[in-house]
Design an enzyme around this catalytic site. Structure first.
Site, PDB file in Angstrom:
ATOM      1  CG  ASP A 254      -1.808   1.144   1.370  1.00 47.22           C
ATOM      2  OD1 ASP A 254      -2.333   1.574   0.326  1.00 47.22           O
ATOM      3  OD2 ASP A 254      -1.992   1.650   2.483  1.00 47.22           O
TER       4      ASP A 254
ATOM      5  CG  ASP B  80      -1.456   1.866   6.737  1.00 51.35           C
ATOM      6  OD1 ASP B  80      -1.940   1.623   5.618  1.00 51.35           O
ATOM      7  OD2 ASP B  80      -1.439   2.998   7.229  1.00 51.35           O
TER       8      ASP B  80
END
Length: 1191
Positions: free
Chosen positions: A467, A832
């Site tokens: 990400d 996350d």
């Protein structure tokens, strides 16, 4: 029954979904059941145990095939590659009492509801099955099982008795259940068999040791499972039973416990904090929700009610793309409610129990997707080979002992003994030990693991998806600058932090009001981007209710006012009247605000391209695109701002979003800086050097993502980026796909363009190119371009060089990971936030950088929010994998060495003594098995991976050659000892006596020895095992075990050198010292206890020489052949061996295709499309789509 049973015997459950299954109908038959019960009794439960391991055999033995309608047992089979079977009993739910008590409802339910179609007349019963916590009822008319517990399948009168209680009930599994399940594992059943056999043979000591080791292993596993069960129970118990207010047709408002809720009930949400016990859709008012316990993100989310429609049931519209902005998810907390002019805040129950978003998450933890890892499949094949090996030994043993007239009971014991020798019972404990040590090392480095078997998988990872925001870059954004626009021209940039504050004007007002921030627990909470933007104004939020606005009654409104540090403003404050929350589909948010005592205005912010499209063309600067490109190319996050005034007299609540977000005036660009984390670049460089691909999967702008990828080192400066754009052709079912180079900066110079084109071509020919594409393009390619016109796969071709995937929704992320897996990549996912939760679960190794409860879905969680954990995990995974191979090889050799020694001695109706077995099994193998795994991971990642399967040529060759060396040495010792001048078959004292006193009469010694065997007083000194062959073979095989342990203890390149494992080195030295002491010692009591006999010193030296030669040959072969990587690469090249991995095959094909990749070309798909699930496959959980960072 004719053809009907076969015809309706089979159906599909959850067709097209992730948990799709095949369902088969069966009916229990009395005589079959009776035969099976007799079988259970006669086999002492062995048949029952077999049926426990193989539920399909149980069903086939007890039942006959029938239609699903008649079935009382159903057999379920997963449609994935594993084809796992499970057995379910069909249950009947009686609804007669319910129907009699509800005479006020004419037909009890609407005619088209599943409720009315499931009731069997006249018995008033409903036929149902429960699969993975979800209830399915039999639809009499459709003749299929249908899911209940969601509004799509139920009518609001389908009572709790059908849907089941609205609770996500995960009871803590009792320890006895976990124990039984663990003990019935085939490994432990085999150990139990071995232990019973050893007790029958008085081999108590090792049997006791194995029991202790197995119990320790079982208790550790049970403790781990119990802790996970408690953790999961605590995660879900909080909202299982809370009081709620419900509005039902006849009863009106009533308070009831949440487990009584059914889909279709109308919930009334009161002021104050409320935990949501179900998924519900907001039909009036507005809510602010904290979704952190489900998504892992603590940013409060604003939920608005569904737009009003003429349809009586507005929630039926919830399938619209942006419905998540109206859905309150189970397990989340409502922290604030805002009523509108219709009074109370209401929501309709959409889904209950395990059908909810949280239920889906919990089910995915309870029933994880099985892993397809070659090591585990090979381990079973390896054991099957050992069992086959043992079977040969058993036949040999039976033949030898029967021909020599041994008793039947003794023959059976000896034959069964061969199995326990050939198949090492300590193997599972030894492998578990290795994984436990790795888990402990990871824990010390701040990486927690809830799925230990995935550690070995980490050793095979060759592609990592990252990400961007919060993973590669810092979590927060810094406000870098503001580029205001006036009269369709950009003005001078205003940098932050600046000495002079921002002047009052439309841009300032937009920054002060165009957000969804709230004051919660005394702090401003919301999206980090909104917080930074609002803080730059130095204004404050006055979050007071009941604010009276002109022409309207009192409504809940947020007021922003100048703070103490704010520059002077001509207004007392601005009221935010209405919000249109941020939508990842629309890529923007809007508010209607009113200066206190002034006019109403609309302010919009979002993706610049989107905002510019909504503005009047004359207000957008002509150099808009070049300015946007300038900043996005530098990696800045750019936000567009716009506004317009509203006509007086119009109520803000009456306006639709389309009316509000049109004919806007462009105000300028807000430029935010998203810095790379310090460790990002070195980590990505380390992965690149180790030939591990890095891919960025983000919700951000594609150009910003490409720039971050370049800055981070994912894309090197010399490589070219090709933008892949796919679009649906308007008015048709076909789509187009275009490849074009991503321009670094615009230039009009023709010669420069020609040279750029040539450079790009050169880069492409050398394979130095990367594809970048958006989520929208990815979805269109997946739907329309799975097959290219040249019958090559388009999607895999793009994935092979795809490095940047921008504007990706959570569903896209999961789908992308699965598509990479289809190409035979071992995929790791590092993220996350909530948006990554689905992808973290489907990846081979999901690494969550968030410690929120949502990370319970991820196999690995890092304590430090940094990607430095990724190479660390790969290093430890590689070390663990190599340790597993070493352990397998060692255990195979140890059992084979012992097996060969015993079979050699069986030829003379002899065997090893109990203490000889005990010394080899306990003092040598068990200690080595425990300490071999202490070796840590090598600090450097090499550019190749360890083998992924046990049945690879180097590993097989290593095992086979070492078996041959051991066999040769043992046979050589066995034969040569018989040729020695001092050898006597009957007199075991002849060697030492003849050496010490050559004049002694052999026959008298012989008679003494024979008398000793018969004499009761001397029985302990000789139990029939003592012989020169026994002593020779046992000493050679015991020290051979140490040689094998040393040779197989691999160090570099995946583990640290062997000398760093001090415990193991000390253990080997001590064991070797004891063994040599046994070789050269002349202690009668010791020899007598160990069933050894005295041999001349020359023979002892000869044995040591044999062992030294075996060590030298074994070590040389292991280093010069088995570990010689260049040699194996040369052999591969010579025999033209190519990797069978899909991505490698595709690479070879594309290398020969001069037309790939196409540049500045457009392809069109055929009108036929491939249907792709709405969520792009993968793990779908609507919650995870809720807070996308796609601005």
């Amino acid at each position: 029954m004719g053809e009907n049973p076969a015809k309706n015997h089979y159906a599909q459950l959850n067709q097209g979904e992730e948990n799709e299954m095949e369902i088969f109908g069966y009916k229990t038959q009395g005589w079959r059941r009776a035969l099976c019960i007799a079988g259970y009794i006669l086999s002492c439960g062995a048949l029952l145990l077999l049926f426990y391991w193989k539920p399909e055999w149980d069903v086939w033995a007890n039942c006959i095939r029938c239609s699903l309608e008649e079935a009382d047992i159903v057999l379920l089979r997963t449609t994935d590659e594993f084809r796992i079977y499970s057995r379910k009993t069909v249950t009947w739910i009686s609804v007669s009492a319910l129907i009699r008590s509800r005479t006020d409802y004419p037909a009890t339910a609407e005619e088209d509801s599943i409720f009315s179609k499931a009731i069997m007349k006249p018995s008033l019963q409903v036929k149902s099955i429960q699969v993975q916590k979800i209830r399915y009822v039999w639809n009499i008319y459709a003749k299929q099982f249908q899911k209940v517990g969601a509004i799509e399948s139920c009518n609001f009168l389908s009572e709790r008795v059908i849907c089941g209680p609205n609770s996500i009930d995960v009871p803590v599994i009792p320890i006895w259940k976990l124990l039984i399940k663990e003990v019935l594992n085939p490994f432990y059943v085999f150990q139990l068999f071995s232990v019973c056999l050893w007790f029958a043979e008085d081999y108590m000591e090792y049997a006791t040791a194995i029991i202790i080791m197995s119990l320790l292993s079982i208790f550790l596993t049970v403790y781990d499972l119990r802790q996970q069960s408690i953790k999961l129970h605590r995660l879900v118990e909080s909202h299982n039973n809370i009081m709620v207010t419900v509005c039902r047709n006849k009863e009106g408002f009533q308070e009831l416990e949440s487990h009584h809720l059914v889909p279709g009930d109308t919930l009334v949400l009161k002021e104050g904090k409320t935990l949501l016990p179900c998924d519900a859709i907001l039909i009036s008012g507005q809510c602010i929700v904290n979704e952190s316990m489900l998504t892992g993100e603590s940013i409060p989310v604003t939920k608005t009610h569904l737009p009003q429609a003429d349809n009586f049931e507005p929630w039926r519209m919830h399938c619209a793309e942006d419905y998540k902005k109206h859905v309150l998810f189970c397990g989340t907390e409502v922290i604030q409610t805002k009523a509108d002019d219709r009074g109370v805040v209401k929501a309709v129950v959409l889904r209950t129990g395990f059908n909810t978003a949280k239920g889906d998450l919990v089910r995915s933890i309870l029933y994880p997707k099985p892993m397809n890892f070659k090591l585990y499949r090979d381990a079973l094949r390896f054991l099957m080979c050992l069992i086959a090996f043992a079977a040969i030994g058993m036949i040999y043993t039976v033949c030898v002992f029967v021909l020599n007239g041994e008793e039947a009971g003794e023959v059976v014991k000896k034959a069964l003994d061969v199995i326990t020798i050939a198949v090492p019972p300590a193997l599972p404990a030894a492998l578990t030990t290795g994984i436990i040590y790795t888990q402990r090392r990871l824990k010390k480095k701040g990486i927690f693991c809830i799925s230990p078997q995935r550690i070995n998988m980490c050793g095979q990872l060759n592609l990592i998806c990252f990400d961007k925001t919060g993973t590669l870059t810092e979590d927060g954004l810094d406000l870098w600058g503001l580029l205001p626009s006036e009269r369709n021209c950009f003005q001078d940039i205003h940098n932050f932090p600046a000495d002079h504050s921002l002047p009052w004007g439309p841009v300032f007002r937009a920054m002060a009001v165009c957000h969804s921030l709230i004051v919660w627990q005394g702090k401003i909470q919301g999206d980090p981007l909104d917080v930074k933007m609002f803080e730059a104004t130095n204004w404050v939020i006055d979050d007071s209710s009941g604010h009276h606005t002109e022409g309207q009654g009192p409504t809940y409104a947020t007021v922003v006012r100048p703070g103490p540090k704010a520059s002077s403003a001509p207004v007392e404050g601005v009221t935010i009247l209405h919000q249109f929350p941020f939508s990842s589909a629309l890529q923007r948010m809007s508010v209607i605000a009113q200066e206190i005592g002034g006019e109403q205005q609309v302010f919009t912010k979002g993706a610049p391209e989107m905002v510019a499209m909504l503005c009047r063309a004359e207000t957008v600067p002509s150099n808009f695109e070049s300015k946007l490109l300038l900043y996005t190319a530098q990696g800045f996050r750019v936000i567009g701002l716009a506004c317009k005034s509203l006509q007086a007299g119009k109520q803000s609540t009456d306006l639709t979003r389309e009316e509000v977000e049109s004919d806007l005036t462009f105000l300028g660009l807000l430029i935010m800086e998203n810095r790379l984390k310090r460790e990002t670049k070195p980590v990505l460089e380390e992965l690149s050097a180790a030939r591990i691909r890095s891919v960025m999967v983000t919700g951000d702008n594609i150009r910003t993502a490409v720039t971050v990828a370049k800055n981070a080192g994912m894309i090197s400066a010399t490589n070219r980026v090709i933008l892949v754009e796919a679009n649906q052709v308007p008015g048709s079912f076909s789509a187009s796909i275009t490849w074009k180079p991503l321009e670094e900066n615009k230039t009009e110079d023709y010669r420069s363009l020609v040279s750029t084109e040539r450079k790009i071509r050169l880069a492409l020919e050398s394979g130095q190119y990367h594809f970048a594409m958006s989520g929208k393009s990815y979805q269109i390619v997946a739907q329309h371009f799975r097959l290219s016109p040249k019958s090559l796969l388009f999607l895999p071709q793009l994935l092979l060089n795809g490095t940047v995937f921008a504007r990706m929704s959570p569903g896209h992320k999961s789908s992308l990971v699965e598509e990479f897996q289809k190409l035979d990549y071992f995929v790791g996912m590092c993220g996350d936030g909530a948006n990554d939760c689905g992808a973290l679960k489907v990846a081979h190794a999901g690494i969550s950088l968030s410690e929120q409860e949502a990370s319970v879905a991820s196999p690995f969680t890092s304590q430090t929010p940094s990607i430095a954990c990724v190479p660390e995990l790969i290093r430890e995974g590689r070390a663990a994998l190599v340790t597993s191979f070493c352990m397998f090889k060692y255990m195979a050799l140890y059992s084979t060495i012992q097996y060969l020694g015993v079979l050699l001695l069986y030829w003379q109706l002899n065997s090893f003594g109990n203490y000889q077995f005990l010394f080899q099994d306990l003092a040598i193998t068990t200690v080595i098995g425990v300490t071999m795994s202490f070796t840590g991971a090598y600090p450097k990642l090499v550019p190749y991976r360890p083998p992924s399967q046990l049945i690879s040529p180097p590993l097989l060759l290593s095992v086979v050659l070492n078996i041959l060396f051991s066999l040769s040495m043992q046979i050589f010792g066995f034969v040569v000892v018989q040729e020695q001048p001092w050898y006597s078959k009957t007199n075991i004292h002849s060697a030492c006596v003849s050496v010490n006193n050559p004049m002694e009469n052999d026959s008298s010694v012989s008679s003494l020895g024979l008398h000793g065997m018969r004499d009761g007083a001397l029985e302990q000194t000789d139990n029939g095992y003592k012989s020169y062959e026994n002593t020779t073979v046992w000493l050679l095989s015991t020290i051979n075990c140490l040689i094998v342990a040393l040779v197989f203890s691999k160090g570099k390149p995946f583990r640290q050198p062997i000398y760093t494992n001090y415990v193991f080195v000390v253990v080997l030295i001590v064991q070797l010292g004891i063994c040599l002491f046994l070789v050269f010692a002349d202690i009668d009591d010791l020899y007598s206890k160990m069933d050894l006999v005295c041999t001349p010193t020359t023979w002892r030296i000869s044995m040591v020489i044999m062992l030294a030669v075996t060590l030298a040959v074994s070590f040389l072969v292991e280093e010069a052949v088995i570990e010689n990587r260049p040699l194996w690469l040369l052999l591969k090249k010579t025999f033209r061996y190519h990797s069978k991995s899909q991505y490698k095959r595709l690479q070879r094909v594309l290398e020969e295709d001069s037309a790939w990749p196409p540049l500045n070309e457009t392809f069109f798909s055929d009108s036929v499309t491939i249907s792709v699930e709405g969520n792009m496959g993968g793990h779908s959980n609507p919650t995870f789509d809720s807070n996308e960072d796609a601005l």
